[in-house]
Design a protein around this motif. Structure first.
Motif, PDB file in Angstrom:
ATOM      1  N   UNK A 128       0.834  -1.204   0.000  1.00 33.97           N
ATOM      2  CA  UNK A 128       0.000   0.000   0.000  1.00 33.97           C
ATOM      3  C   UNK A 128       0.873   1.260   0.000  1.00 33.97           C
ATOM      4  N   UNK A 129       1.910   1.256   0.803  1.00 30.40           N
ATOM      5  CA  UNK A 129       2.824   2.410   0.821  1.00 30.40           C
ATOM      6  C   UNK A 129       3.536   2.554  -0.522  1.00 30.40           C
ATOM      7  N   UNK A 130       3.910   1.425  -1.129  1.00 32.03           N
ATOM      8  CA  UNK A 130       4.585   1.462  -2.432  1.00 32.03           C
ATOM      9  C   UNK A 130       3.679   2.076  -3.500  1.00 32.03           C
ATOM     10  N   UNK A 131       2.381   1.835  -3.385  1.00 33.13           N
ATOM     11  CA  UNK A 131       1.429   2.387  -4.351  1.00 33.13           C
ATOM     12  C   UNK A 131       0.992   3.806  -3.987  1.00 33.13           C
ATOM     13  N   UNK A 132       1.667   4.395  -3.002  1.00 34.42           N
ATOM     14  CA  UNK A 132       1.417   5.779  -2.581  1.00 34.42           C
ATOM     15  C   UNK A 132       0.032   5.971  -1.973  1.00 34.42           C
ATOM     16  N   UNK A 133      -0.484   4.927  -1.337  1.00 35.77           N
ATOM     17  CA  UNK A 133      -1.706   5.096  -0.572  1.00 35.77           C
ATOM     18  C   UNK A 133      -1.380   5.897   0.681  1.00 35.77           C
ATOM     19  N   UNK A 136      -2.759   6.416   6.591  1.00 34.69           N
ATOM     20  CA  UNK A 136      -3.916   5.879   7.313  1.00 34.69           C
ATOM     21  C   UNK A 136      -4.453   4.623   6.637  1.00 34.69           C
ATOM     22  N   UNK A 137      -4.527   4.631   5.299  1.00 40.08           N
ATOM     23  CA  UNK A 137      -5.031   3.464   4.583  1.00 40.08           C
ATOM     24  C   UNK A 137      -4.044   2.302   4.681  1.00 40.08           C
ATOM     25  N   UNK A 138      -2.753   2.603   4.629  1.00 35.80           N
ATOM     26  CA  UNK A 138      -1.750   1.552   4.797  1.00 35.80           C
ATOM     27  C   UNK A 138      -1.861   0.918   6.177  1.00 35.80           C
ATOM     28  N   UNK A 139      -2.087   1.738   7.188  1.00 32.42           N
ATOM     29  CA  UNK A 139      -2.282   1.209   8.540  1.00 32.42           C
ATOM     30  C   UNK A 139      -3.550   0.361   8.624  1.00 32.42           C
ATOM     31  N   UNK A 140      -4.591   0.765   7.894  1.00 31.14           N
ATOM     32  CA  UNK A 140      -5.817  -0.029   7.862  1.00 31.14           C
ATOM     33  C   UNK A 140      -5.568  -1.385   7.206  1.00 31.14           C
ATOM     34  N   UNK A 141      -4.730  -1.402   6.179  1.00 26.68           N
ATOM     35  CA  UNK A 141      -4.358  -2.671   5.540  1.00 26.68           C
ATOM     36  C   UNK A 141      -3.650  -3.578   6.545  1.00 26.68           C
ATOM     37  N   UNK A 142      -2.810  -2.990   7.356  1.00 24.18           N
ATOM     38  CA  UNK A 142      -2.083  -3.743   8.382  1.00 24.18           C
ATOM     39  C   UNK A 142      -3.057  -4.324   9.412  1.00 24.18           C
TER      40      UNK A 142
END
Length: 291
Positions: A128-133, A136-142
């Motif tokens: 998610x971070x690699x795709x520049x999300x 907050x959204x990356x943390x939600x993915x986690x």
């Protein structure tokens, strides 16, 4: 947003199962967050009351997902460096594992279940971070990666033959939920949803957990966030080799059937996956493309 679960189905699903309540420390933390300016030192004090919780939280903070160049040595440092909100999200996930493991013997499958949950969570958030999300959204993915199989922990506490039953079901062409419902009159999707909801997770994460083995339904959601969270979760499960890790199977029927739609949501092509595998490898994250 995905269709809410039917309450009659929920009542039926709970027969024989108990949803673990939020631990007292999490309730105190959430009360703290309701203040206009949550005190980071007070948060650190609450977490430090449990040495095991504090230690495991620091272990995760210093893991591959956060990719910090400087080692975090205390909860106080983590709060200052990551911010109160991110630390609370992390602590909630750590507490989930501690709570569900409490009083249970650590069998080999349970160990694989939690280690795989951490792998999927780290994979999803890193991609998610690699795709520049957004962060907050990356943390939600986690969070989603850690919580989505919590219902399995409740089921396996009552069924020693869970993996054999599930393996046979998948080999016979059945899905996860179909196999579980035949044996337990419920499934880990619903149980996981109830845990996530009672622990105060956002509605979008709860909904994705409720339908994470129902791709056609969640991909039809009118919530872009739900679709993105689900798609990233499925990509992370695929790239981590989850079915091989948990069930010693190479079958991945959901990915095989829905990969085009999943990748379309993410704006990716199939040929890009080995490159993403190399990216994960550079972050010391195991995956099927580099192992």
């Amino acid at each position: 947003m995905a269709q809410p679960l039917d309450m009659n189905a929920i009542e039926q699903a709970l027969k024989g199962f108990t949803i673990p309540p939020q631990p007292d420390v999490l309730l105190h933390i959430q009360q703290l967050l309701q203040q206009p300016e949550p005190n980071a030192q007070r948060l650190a004090t609450l977490i430090n009351l449990d040495i095991g919780l504090a230690g495991f939280t620091l272990k995760v903070v210093n893991s591959a997902y956060f990719g910090l160049r400087t080692k975090i040595t205390s909860i106080e440092h983590a709060c200052k460096f990551l911010g109160v909100t991110r630390v609370v999200k992390l602590v909630r996930s750590v507490l989930l594992r501690f709570t569900l493991e409490q009083g249970q013997q650590q069998d080999p499958f349970s160990q694989k279940l939690w280690s795989n949950a951490l792998l999927v969570a780290t994979t999803a958030a890193t991609l998610a971070k690699h795709l520049d999300w957004s962060q907050e959204t990356a943390d939600d993915c986690y969070t989603l990666g850690l919580f989505r199989n919590a219902g399995i922990a409740l089921i396996t506490a009552q069924a020693n033959n869970y993996t054999d039953m599930l393996r046979l079901g998948l080999l016979a062409g059945q899905g996860y939920s179909e196999t579980e419902e035949q044996r337990f009159a419920t499934c880990h999707e619903i149980l996981g949803y109830l845990i996530a909801q009672s622990w105060g997770l956002p509605a979008e994460i709860c909904n994705v957990i409720a339908y994470h083995h129902s791709p056609a339904l969640i991909l039809a959601s009118d919530s872009e966030l739900e679709q993105r969270l689900f798609a990233m979760l499925k990509l992370a499960e695929h790239m981590s080799g989850e079915s091989r890790i948990l069930l010693d199977l190479t079958l991945d029927p959901e990915w095989d059937q829905f990969a085009p739609q999943i990748l379309d949501v993410l704006g990716l092509e199939l040929f890009q996956l080995p490159e993403l595998g190399e990216l994960l490898h550079q972050h010391d994250i195991k995956n099927i493309y580099t192992s």
